[in-house]
Design a protein around this motif. Sequence first.
Motif, PDB file in Angstrom:
ATOM      1  N   MET A  61      56.829 -12.002 -12.305  1.00 41.53           N
ATOM      2  CA  MET A  61      55.744 -11.126 -12.751  1.00 41.53           C
ATOM      3  C   MET A  61      56.205 -10.289 -13.929  1.00 41.53           C
ATOM      4  N   PRO A  62      55.316  -9.974 -14.888  1.00 39.54           N
ATOM      5  CA  PRO A  62      55.688  -9.074 -15.986  1.00 39.54           C
ATOM      6  C   PRO A  62      55.929  -7.657 -15.478  1.00 39.54           C
ATOM      7  N   ASP A  63      56.614  -6.858 -16.278  1.00 38.17           N
ATOM      8  CA  ASP A  63      56.972  -5.509 -15.852  1.00 38.17           C
ATOM      9  C   ASP A  63      55.754  -4.627 -15.569  1.00 38.17           C
ATOM     10  N   ASN A  64      54.653  -4.865 -16.295  1.00 35.17           N
ATOM     11  CA  ASN A  64      53.466  -4.016 -16.117  1.00 35.17           C
ATOM     12  C   ASN A  64      52.445  -4.633 -15.164  1.00 35.17           C
ATOM     13  N   ALA A  65      52.864  -5.574 -14.348  1.00 37.82           N
ATOM     14  CA  ALA A  65      51.930  -6.275 -13.455  1.00 37.82           C
ATOM     15  C   ALA A  65      51.251  -5.303 -12.491  1.00 37.82           C
ATOM     16  N   LEU A  66      52.013  -4.327 -11.962  1.00 40.23           N
ATOM     17  CA  LEU A  66      51.437  -3.394 -11.001  1.00 40.23           C
ATOM     18  C   LEU A  66      50.357  -2.541 -11.656  1.00 40.23           C
ATOM     19  N   GLN A  67      50.629  -2.054 -12.886  1.00 46.70           N
ATOM     20  CA  GLN A  67      49.639  -1.237 -13.583  1.00 46.70           C
ATOM     21  C   GLN A  67      48.361  -2.022 -13.864  1.00 46.70           C
TER      22      GLN A  67
END
Length: 217
Positions: A61-67
Amino acid sequence: MNIRHHFDDATLMAYASGSLPKGMALLVACHLHWCPECRERVRQAEAVGGALLEQIEPQAMPDNALQQLMARLDDDMAAEVSSLVSPALLPEGVPAPLHHYIRGSLDDLPWKRLGYGVHHVDLNLGGKGTTRLLKIAPGVSVPHHTHTGNELTLILRGSYSDEIGRFSAGDVADLDGEVHHQPIVDTDQDCICLIATDSPLKFTGLMGRLVQPFIGM
């Protein structure tokens, strides 16, 4: 509500997978509000999609997936809250997903004149294509046209007839470039439709081609 016209399988699969443009997804959701048959077909499409996902190899997953996920959840939560409005409290002809955007009656909207007997409200959803409400007076027809892409139409009030058949409240027209038609309102009541396109219409008559630059369709 006697619904006789439904979406084709490809449209419902695209809706279930989340790949439809925003306006088209809204229109499908509005039809689903009224149509148990299409709700069941979407449920089946989601089940097929879930089975296919289980066969896909996991990906990083990309680093900003949660956002990104939280932003999507905020949007979905707003739509979900709107859908909790009691059907008895919804204005005539307004399904819950549309009520989330217009917050009132179809009669109280700021209708703008497009031409003789035709008014519209642009929902300004952004993204690909256009999404608008169209109000057509009794006996008035839309210029003969086809489509350079896809067009979805949901009847909210009244009815019209064209080369395909007769469409009344709750019915949808799921059209592409292979269809040529000229809808005409066939009762003494205004026909109000929700229309979503992913590219401009292609008017085939001289008058339609002349007015197209001015009406933005």
